[in-house]
Design an enzyme around this catalytic site. Structure first.
Site, PDB file in Angstrom:
ATOM      1  N   TYR A   1       0.352  -0.012  11.042  1.00 42.20           N
ATOM      2  CA  TYR A   1      -0.305  -0.737   9.446  1.00 42.20           C
ATOM      3  C   TYR A   1       0.327   0.195   8.301  1.00 42.20           C
ATOM      4  O   TYR A   1       0.773  -1.234   7.490  1.00 42.20           O
ATOM      5  CB  TYR A   1      -1.691   0.413   8.720  1.00 42.20           C
ATOM      6  CG  TYR A   1      -2.159  -0.352   7.541  1.00 42.20           C
ATOM      7  CD1 TYR A   1      -2.678  -1.454   7.195  1.00 42.20           C
ATOM      8  CD2 TYR A   1      -2.522   0.508   6.225  1.00 42.20           C
ATOM      9  CE1 TYR A   1      -2.808  -1.827   5.838  1.00 42.20           C
ATOM     10  CE2 TYR A   1      -2.796   0.257   5.132  1.00 42.20           C
ATOM     11  CZ  TYR A   1      -3.421  -0.869   4.889  1.00 42.20           C
ATOM     12  OH  TYR A   1      -3.130  -1.691   3.772  1.00 42.20           O
TER      13      TYR A   1
ATOM     14  N   SER B   1       0.809  -1.038  -0.051  1.00 42.42           N
ATOM     15  CA  SER B   1      -0.279   0.005  -0.205  1.00 42.42           C
ATOM     16  C   SER B   1       0.903   1.442   0.181  1.00 42.42           C
ATOM     17  O   SER B   1       1.911   1.276   0.233  1.00 42.42           O
ATOM     18  CB  SER B   1      -0.660  -0.014   1.048  1.00 42.42           C
ATOM     19  OG  SER B   1      -1.447   1.082   1.152  1.00 42.42           O
TER      20      SER B   1
END
Length: 314
Positions: free
Chosen positions: A187, A161
């Site tokens: 994350y 990501s």
């Protein structure tokens, strides 16, 4: 990693997975897609199955997996779509999945993940996002290494990501035992770990004919964002053009995954990070796209591999 000329393709951020694999014949190939019952995992599995691959979707929710498999088969001329249980945060589940696999494996798409969730830990005390997004996939992929090596020319795809730009892997405190828990930093480092895994696995397994690459799928509204405030998501969508993040539907979001999984355009390419169906340029400060230098650092990649082996051996 020695950087060479960036890989380019004729596809764009608006290309769909079906368009990327048009004319590609995957008959006789076997693929696994983790998290294949939701979001871009469904479209990744659908595109691979439509090209003729035997696809196994590895999921926590078997009922959802079966419904998805039936729906994919109904739209891909009955291509075989199998379902198997897998909980990436559970070491026993991962080990059981890998042990049960028989025969060669040509494509592994490590797609499943959790994003910006409240603080949670596995029974081992590992921070949940790092445990799920990285350690679970690390254990799965290394467990399936013999099957990948047996395939000849296997491909592993690591779905990362642009959030990797938020944090390098903080080796001194991966599991937030000393620093305050921050869902986005957690994350971010798990997504950096996805890229570093591609760098190191690609290096280690080159002799086995296995290529490993990472990617940013784009901004896609899926169940992955279930822990986020809807207003936050809409603000991010509004900022999309200015930050460089491309917002997409799920068919477009799966395109770069299937490019790396099966397109002849990236044959033999390994240890790289892609976005919008192109190899990413180095990140420029303040931009929401590109790849951070720390995510491609070979020393960090080697260290992460050893840290992962040590954690899983406990």
């Amino acid at each position: 990693m020695t950087q060479t000329t960036p890989i380019t393709t004729p596809f764009t951020g608006q290309s769909t997975a079906a368009e990327v694999l048009e004319g590609v014949d995957l008959r006789g190939r076997r693929a696994i897609v983790t998290g294949g019952a939701s979001g871009i995992g469904v479209e990744t599995a659908r595109a691979l199955a439509a090209a003729g691959a035997e696809v196994t979707i590895a999921v926590r929710d078997l009922d959802a997996g079966k419904r998805t498999a039936e729906a994919i088969a109904a739209t891909t001329a009955g291509a075989p779509v199998l379902v198997a249980p897998l909980d990436l945060a559970d070491r026993a589940s991962v080990a059981s999945f890998a042990a049960a696999w028989e025969g060669p494996l040509h494509i592994l798409v490590n797609n499943a993940g959790v994003m910006a969730c409240p603080e949670a830990r596995t029974p081992e005390g590992w921070e949940l996002q790092f445990a799920t997004n990285h350690l679970g996939h690390f254990a799965l992929t290394t467990g399936l290494h013999p099957a990948l090596a047996a395939a000849g020319g296997a491909r592993v795809v690591s779905v990362s990501s642009s959030a990797h730009l938020r944090s390098a892997v903080v080796f001194d405190d991966i599991h937030f035992r000393e620093r305050p828990y921050d869902p986005w930093l957690a994350y971010g480092q798990s997504k950096t770990a996805n890229v570093l895994f591609a760098v190191e696995a690609g290096r280690r397994w080159a002799g086995d004919g296995i290529t490993v690459n990472a990617l940013m799928p784009g901004g896609i509204r899926t169940n992955l964002q279930r822990h986020l405030d809807p207003d936050y998501i809409e603000r991010r969508r509004a900022l999309g053009n200015s930050t460089g993040v491309t917002w997409k539907n799920t068919e477009q979001g799966a395109a770069t995954s299937v490019l790396l999984a099966a397109s002849p355009l990236v044959e033999g390419v390994s240890g790289r990070y892609f976005e919008d169906n192109q190899e990413a340029e180095p990140n420029r400060e303040g931009a929401g796209r590109g790849v951070a230098a720390y995510a491609l650092d070979p020393e960090a990649a080697t260290l992460l591999w050893q840290v992962s082996v040590d954690l899983l051996a406990l």
